[in-house]
Design a protein around this motif. Structure first.
Motif, PDB file in Angstrom:
ATOM      1  N   THR A 142      35.981  51.444   8.077  1.00 56.87           N
ATOM      2  CA  THR A 142      36.493  49.892   7.284  1.00 56.87           C
ATOM      3  C   THR A 142      35.569  49.545   6.104  1.00 56.87           C
ATOM      4  O   THR A 142      34.551  49.718   6.177  1.00 56.87           O
ATOM      5  CB  THR A 142      36.642  48.846   8.291  1.00 56.87           C
ATOM      6  N   VAL A 143      36.206  49.016   5.167  1.00 60.00           N
ATOM      7  CA  VAL A 143      35.564  48.707   3.970  1.00 60.00           C
ATOM      8  C   VAL A 143      35.870  47.195   3.841  1.00 60.00           C
ATOM      9  O   VAL A 143      37.139  46.728   4.155  1.00 60.00           O
ATOM     10  CB  VAL A 143      35.957  49.234   2.614  1.00 60.00           C
ATOM     11  N   TYR A 144      34.864  46.238   3.464  1.00 60.34           N
ATOM     12  CA  TYR A 144      35.348  44.739   3.458  1.00 60.34           C
ATOM     13  C   TYR A 144      34.939  44.311   2.089  1.00 60.34           C
ATOM     14  O   TYR A 144      34.238  44.864   1.008  1.00 60.34           O
ATOM     15  CB  TYR A 144      33.990  44.193   4.296  1.00 60.34           C
ATOM     16  N   LEU A 145      35.755  43.147   1.758  1.00 54.52           N
ATOM     17  CA  LEU A 145      35.440  42.382   0.504  1.00 54.52           C
ATOM     18  C   LEU A 145      35.235  40.974   0.940  1.00 54.52           C
ATOM     19  O   LEU A 145      36.334  40.266   1.384  1.00 54.52           O
ATOM     20  CB  LEU A 145      36.399  42.567  -0.356  1.00 54.52           C
ATOM     21  N   GLN A 146      34.130  40.453   0.859  1.00 54.54           N
ATOM     22  CA  GLN A 146      33.765  39.127   1.264  1.00 54.54           C
ATOM     23  C   GLN A 146      33.923  38.253  -0.130  1.00 54.54           C
ATOM     24  O   GLN A 146      33.209  38.599  -1.160  1.00 54.54           O
ATOM     25  CB  GLN A 146      32.325  39.022   1.807  1.00 54.54           C
ATOM     26  N   MET A 147      34.779  37.005  -0.208  1.00 56.18           N
ATOM     27  CA  MET A 147      34.966  36.595  -1.123  1.00 56.18           C
ATOM     28  C   MET A 147      34.802  35.072  -0.918  1.00 56.18           C
ATOM     29  O   MET A 147      35.499  34.464  -0.201  1.00 56.18           O
ATOM     30  CB  MET A 147      36.585  36.560  -1.527  1.00 56.18           C
ATOM     31  N   ASN A 148      33.704  34.427  -1.500  1.00 56.90           N
ATOM     32  CA  ASN A 148      33.188  33.291  -1.602  1.00 56.90           C
ATOM     33  C   ASN A 148      33.822  32.247  -2.904  1.00 56.90           C
ATOM     34  O   ASN A 148      33.819  33.092  -3.851  1.00 56.90           O
ATOM     35  CB  ASN A 148      31.751  33.136  -1.347  1.00 56.90           C
ATOM     36  N   THR A 177      27.392  50.189  -5.719  1.00 63.32           N
ATOM     37  CA  THR A 177      28.412  49.226  -5.944  1.00 63.32           C
ATOM     38  C   THR A 177      28.530  48.660  -7.208  1.00 63.32           C
ATOM     39  O   THR A 177      27.302  48.643  -8.155  1.00 63.32           O
ATOM     40  CB  THR A 177      28.234  48.112  -5.216  1.00 63.32           C
ATOM     41  N   ASN A 178      29.622  48.099  -7.596  1.00 64.36           N
ATOM     42  CA  ASN A 178      29.984  47.367  -8.921  1.00 64.36           C
ATOM     43  C   ASN A 178      30.695  46.237  -9.180  1.00 64.36           C
ATOM     44  O   ASN A 178      31.698  46.272  -7.815  1.00 64.36           O
ATOM     45  CB  ASN A 178      30.166  48.295 -10.144  1.00 64.36           C
ATOM     46  N   TYR A 179      30.950  45.200  -9.609  1.00 64.50           N
ATOM     47  CA  TYR A 179      31.625  44.178  -9.627  1.00 64.50           C
ATOM     48  C   TYR A 179      32.204  43.786 -11.177  1.00 64.50           C
ATOM     49  O   TYR A 179      31.272  43.956 -12.039  1.00 64.50           O
ATOM     50  CB  TYR A 179      30.972  42.998  -9.200  1.00 64.50           C
ATOM     51  N   ALA A 180      33.454  43.137 -11.143  1.00 68.25           N
ATOM     52  CA  ALA A 180      33.938  42.768 -12.332  1.00 68.25           C
ATOM     53  C   ALA A 180      33.141  41.411 -12.568  1.00 68.25           C
ATOM     54  O   ALA A 180      32.768  40.667 -11.802  1.00 68.25           O
ATOM     55  CB  ALA A 180      35.365  42.564 -12.138  1.00 68.25           C
ATOM     56  N   ASP A 181      33.195  41.182 -13.956  1.00 64.72           N
ATOM     57  CA  ASP A 181      31.948  40.011 -14.200  1.00 64.72           C
ATOM     58  C   ASP A 181      32.735  38.595 -13.639  1.00 64.72           C
ATOM     59  O   ASP A 181      32.110  37.862 -13.403  1.00 64.72           O
ATOM     60  CB  ASP A 181      32.439  39.900 -15.821  1.00 64.72           C
ATOM     61  N   SER A 182      34.072  38.643 -13.507  1.00 64.97           N
ATOM     62  CA  SER A 182      34.846  37.498 -13.042  1.00 64.97           C
ATOM     63  C   SER A 182      34.563  37.025 -11.826  1.00 64.97           C
ATOM     64  O   SER A 182      34.639  36.087 -11.179  1.00 64.97           O
ATOM     65  CB  SER A 182      36.221  37.762 -13.178  1.00 64.97           C
ATOM     66  N   VAL A 183      33.828  38.250 -10.754  1.00 65.32           N
ATOM     67  CA  VAL A 183      33.632  37.757  -9.570  1.00 65.32           C
ATOM     68  C   VAL A 183      32.245  38.135  -8.839  1.00 65.32           C
ATOM     69  O   VAL A 183      31.723  37.882  -7.914  1.00 65.32           O
ATOM     70  CB  VAL A 183      34.723  39.021  -8.659  1.00 65.32           C
ATOM     71  N   GLY A 221      28.527  37.782  -8.120  1.00 66.71           N
ATOM     72  CA  GLY A 221      28.030  36.482  -7.642  1.00 66.71           C
ATOM     73  C   GLY A 221      28.788  35.828  -6.518  1.00 66.71           C
ATOM     74  O   GLY A 221      28.193  35.020  -5.736  1.00 66.71           O
ATOM     75  N   ARG A 222      29.953  36.065  -6.507  1.00 68.22           N
ATOM     76  CA  ARG A 222      30.752  35.332  -5.622  1.00 68.22           C
ATOM     77  C   ARG A 222      31.268  36.434  -4.497  1.00 68.22           C
ATOM     78  O   ARG A 222      31.788  35.947  -3.527  1.00 68.22           O
ATOM     79  CB  ARG A 222      32.134  34.650  -6.267  1.00 68.22           C
ATOM     80  N   PHE A 223      31.633  37.613  -4.982  1.00 67.79           N
ATOM     81  CA  PHE A 223      32.179  38.681  -3.836  1.00 67.79           C
ATOM     82  C   PHE A 223      31.291  39.605  -3.643  1.00 67.79           C
ATOM     83  O   PHE A 223      30.518  39.976  -4.514  1.00 67.79           O
ATOM     84  CB  PHE A 223      33.474  39.445  -4.674  1.00 67.79           C
TER      85      PHE A 223
END
Length: 125
Positions: free
Chosen positions: A78-84, A58-64, A66-68
């Motif tokens: 199904t694929v999920y994106l949990q956004m906090n 997995t990888n994440y943009a710096d802007s998200v 620790g939150r997503f």
């Protein structure tokens, strides 16, 4: 016909959470790497998070970061994106997309040929 459908978007206050879902029909999702992307008005589409076919990468943009959190349930196709801890700058149309294995890193739109129709996320008080 390969089809992806996003759901779970909506209006949320700053600091709130949403969980987006990306459901596949017409094909088996576990053959593909999956990415979440977003596009805000007047801005280019950007990669938010991608996940490998197995879920091991997995990888994440710096802007998200620790939150997503991206995850997949291949049994449910199904694929999920949990956004906090959502922020107003997270407001955008969110898309999921599929690609052949090996496309997940880097997480860039040009590597993903199959797209859903998008779901609106608005973060506002």
């Amino acid at each position: 016909q390969l089809q992806l459908v996003e759901s779970g978007g909506g209006l949320v206050k700053p600091g709130g959470s949403l969980r987006l879902s990306c459901a596949a029909s017409g094909f088996t999702l576990d053959f593909y790497d999956i990415g979440w992307f977003r596009q805000a008005p007047g801005k280019e589409r950007e990669g938010i998070s991608c996940i490998s076919r197995s879920g091991g990468g997995t990888n994440y943009a710096d802007s998200v970061k620790g939150r997503f959190t991206i995850s997949r349930d291949n049994a449910k196709n199904t694929v999920y994106l949990q956004m906090n801890s959502l922020k107003p700058e997270d407001t955008a149309v969110y898309y999921c997309a599929a690609s052949q294995p090996g496309s997940w890193d880097p997480c860039v739109p040009d590597e993903f040929p199959f797209w859903g129709q998008g779901t609106q996320v608005t973060v506002s008080s």
